[in-house]
Design an enzyme around this catalytic site. Structure first.
Site, short mmCIF file in Angstrom:
data_model
loop_
_atom_site.label_atom_id
_atom_site.label_comp_id
_atom_site.label_asym_id
_atom_site.label_seq_id
_atom_site.Cartn_x
_atom_site.Cartn_y
_atom_site.Cartn_z
CG HIS A 1 -2.06 -0.95 1.13
ND1 HIS A 1 -3.31 -0.66 1.58
CD2 HIS A 1 -2.14 -2.20 0.60
CE1 HIS A 1 -4.13 -1.69 1.34
NE2 HIS A 1 -3.43 -2.65 0.76
CE1 TYR B 1 -0.82 3.80 9.34
CE2 TYR B 1 0.14 3.11 7.25
CZ TYR B 1 -0.84 2.98 8.23
OH TYR B 1 -1.81 2.04 8.10
CE1 TYR C 1 -4.84 3.66 8.87
CE2 TYR C 1 -5.24 3.52 11.22
CZ TYR C 1 -4.53 3.12 10.11
OH TYR C 1 -3.52 2.20 10.23
N PRO D 1 -3.45 -0.03 19.19
CG PRO D 1 -5.47 -1.09 18.67
CD PRO D 1 -4.69 -0.52 19.82
CE LYS E 1 4.37 3.27 13.29
NZ LYS E 1 4.65 2.82 11.95
C1 DHB Z 1 -4.64 -3.17 10.92
C2 DHB Z 1 -4.48 -2.93 12.27
C3 DHB Z 1 -4.13 -1.67 12.69
O1 DHB Z 1 -3.99 -1.43 14.00
C4 DHB Z 1 -3.93 -0.64 11.81
O2 DHB Z 1 -3.59 0.60 12.26
C5 DHB Z 1 -4.07 -0.88 10.45
C6 DHB Z 1 -4.42 -2.16 10.02
C7 DHB Z 1 -5.01 -4.53 10.46
O3 DHB Z 1 -5.18 -5.41 11.30
O4 DHB Z 1 -5.17 -4.73 9.25
#
Ligand code: DHB
Length: 390
Positions: A72, A384, A200, A292, A296
């Site tokens: 991506h 990121y 997001y 999450p 990271k």
């Molecule tokens: C996923 C989990 C995340 O915490 C995130 O920021 C982006 C993707 C995932 O599980 O695909």
């Protein structure tokens, strides 16, 4: 039994460390409380930073990730009914790969098995002894029999609840923590992707995230009460929440499908900066947890063991402990950068029930700035993809 590096925990940190040590001709034994089936089926996050992708490729573990993972080059922020793309590659020259953590685990276990060094699964009663002596050891039970593994060093990769961190006397541990008043409800769905890139979303009802796993399986999350139960969430209720939170004014619609997995995860930020105690080193979730948002966790674990493997390489090549001594400080630079980033993403995108209208407007103002300023979106993009300046 005796080995050079005793590793507690067969998550990404423990397995990758064992693999990297093996490539340097250093012996290790990995012990794990769960079974192989369990660790290969546990659903976790799925974003690999550029540095993680590069390391997996370099150590011969990138083939399936490149074939089955999705590269991506950007993602979208959704708020106030609009969508705004963050072009990771244009802003940083880098990208990320969406490849589930349990797929990384499968690749790592396969590599350990191929090298004739299969982890010892389903152990219990694990304890650590002699950490401040020259002969540290790990005691555990396997198939009803007690074993003692003598080691030169022990690495605790056994997660937040494992015995390793707890083996450091509490008065010697420096710990920092923040617990968030919300969790994430995660689902796996049989459906084609709704969007080419991750979304997001910040919404007055709460955060939501649209991610993917494969052309036929999608991963989605939404902010929820962490003390809630998955039984209280019917499929209809889940879909109506997701539609409400992620759909913008442009007519784009989220594609539904069969939900085949539901789970709730709590959210905390945590750092135990005492990452070394005598002959014990902590790596990954044993030493630090991030919420999450931004994915990271596994990337930090990978960075910890990258540093540790280089430190052990120096030790066994020259006898120098210089890199082992420097490990906590080296690892913590990235840990604290990621702690800040994950806290910032979480704070900017989630609904806080006690937020005043003023604070809610600040959240939106920050998102508008991130979406419109090249400097601000570059800061987001750098973090990121994992160009985490220390
Ligand atoms: C996923 C989990 C995340 O915490 C995130 O920021 C982006 C993707 C995932 O599980 O695909």
């Amino acid at each position: 039994m005796r080995t050079q590096v005793g590793i507690i925990g067969a998550g990404p940190a423990g397995l990758l460390l064992s693999h990297l040590l093996h490539l340097e001709g250093i012996e290790s034994v990995v012990i794990e409380s769960r079974s192989r089936v369990e660790i290969e089926a546990t659903i976790r996050a799925g974003v690999l930073e550029q540095g993680t992708m590069d390391l997996l490729s370099k150590c011969g573990l990138g083939e399936r990730m490149r074939r089955e993972g999705a590269l991506h080059r950007g993602f979208e922020l959704a708020f106030e009914g609009g969508r705004h793309r963050i072009d990771l590659t244009e802003l940083t020259g880098h990208a990320i790969t969406v490849y589930a953590q349990h797929e990384v685990i499968k690749d790592l276990v396969a590599a350990r098995v191929a090298a004739g060094s299969e982890p010892v699964f389903s152990v219990s009663d694990t304890s650590l002894d002699g950490l401040e002596s020259e002969r540290p050891s790990i005691r555990y039970t396997c198939d009803g029999e007690e074993h003692v593994l003598e080691c030169d060093h022990i690495v605790g990769c056994d997660g937040f609840h494992g015995p390793s961190r707890a083996a450091i006397p509490e008065h010697l541990r420096s710990e920092y923590q923040r617990i968030y008043p919300f969790g994430w409800f995660g689902i796996l769905v049989e459906a084609p992707p709704s969007s080419e890139e991750l979304i997001y979303a910040r919404h007055d009802r709460g955060f939501a995230l649209i991610s993917t796993r494969s052309p036929g399986v999608q991963r989605m999350y939404f902010q929820c009460d962490p003390s809630g139960s998955v039984e209280n969430w019917s499929d209809d209720r889940i879909w109506s929440e997701l539609h409400a939170r992620v759909e913008a004014k442009d007519g784009w619609k989220l594609t539904e499908g069969k939900i085949f997995q539901k789970n709730i995860v709590g959210m905390r930020s945590f750092v135990c900066s005492t990452m070394r105690h005598g002959k014990l080193f902590l790596a990954g979730d044993a030493a630090h947890i991030v919420p999450p948002t931004g994915a990271k966790g596994m990337n930090l674990a990978v960075n910890d063991v990258r540093i540790l493997s280089e430190a052990f390489k120096l030790l066994y090549a020259t006898g120098s402990e210089a890199k082992l001594d420097a490990y906590p400080d080296d690892a913590l630079k990235r840990v604290w950068r990621a702690e800040h980033f994950s806290w910032w993403m979480t704070s900017m995108l989630h609904r806080f029930d006690d937020a005043t209208p003023f604070q809610q407007q600040l959240q939106v103002a920050e998102l508008k700035y991130v979406a419109s300023s090249r400097a601000a979106s570059t800061a987001l993009a750098e973090n990121y993809v994992g160009m985490l300046a220390s």
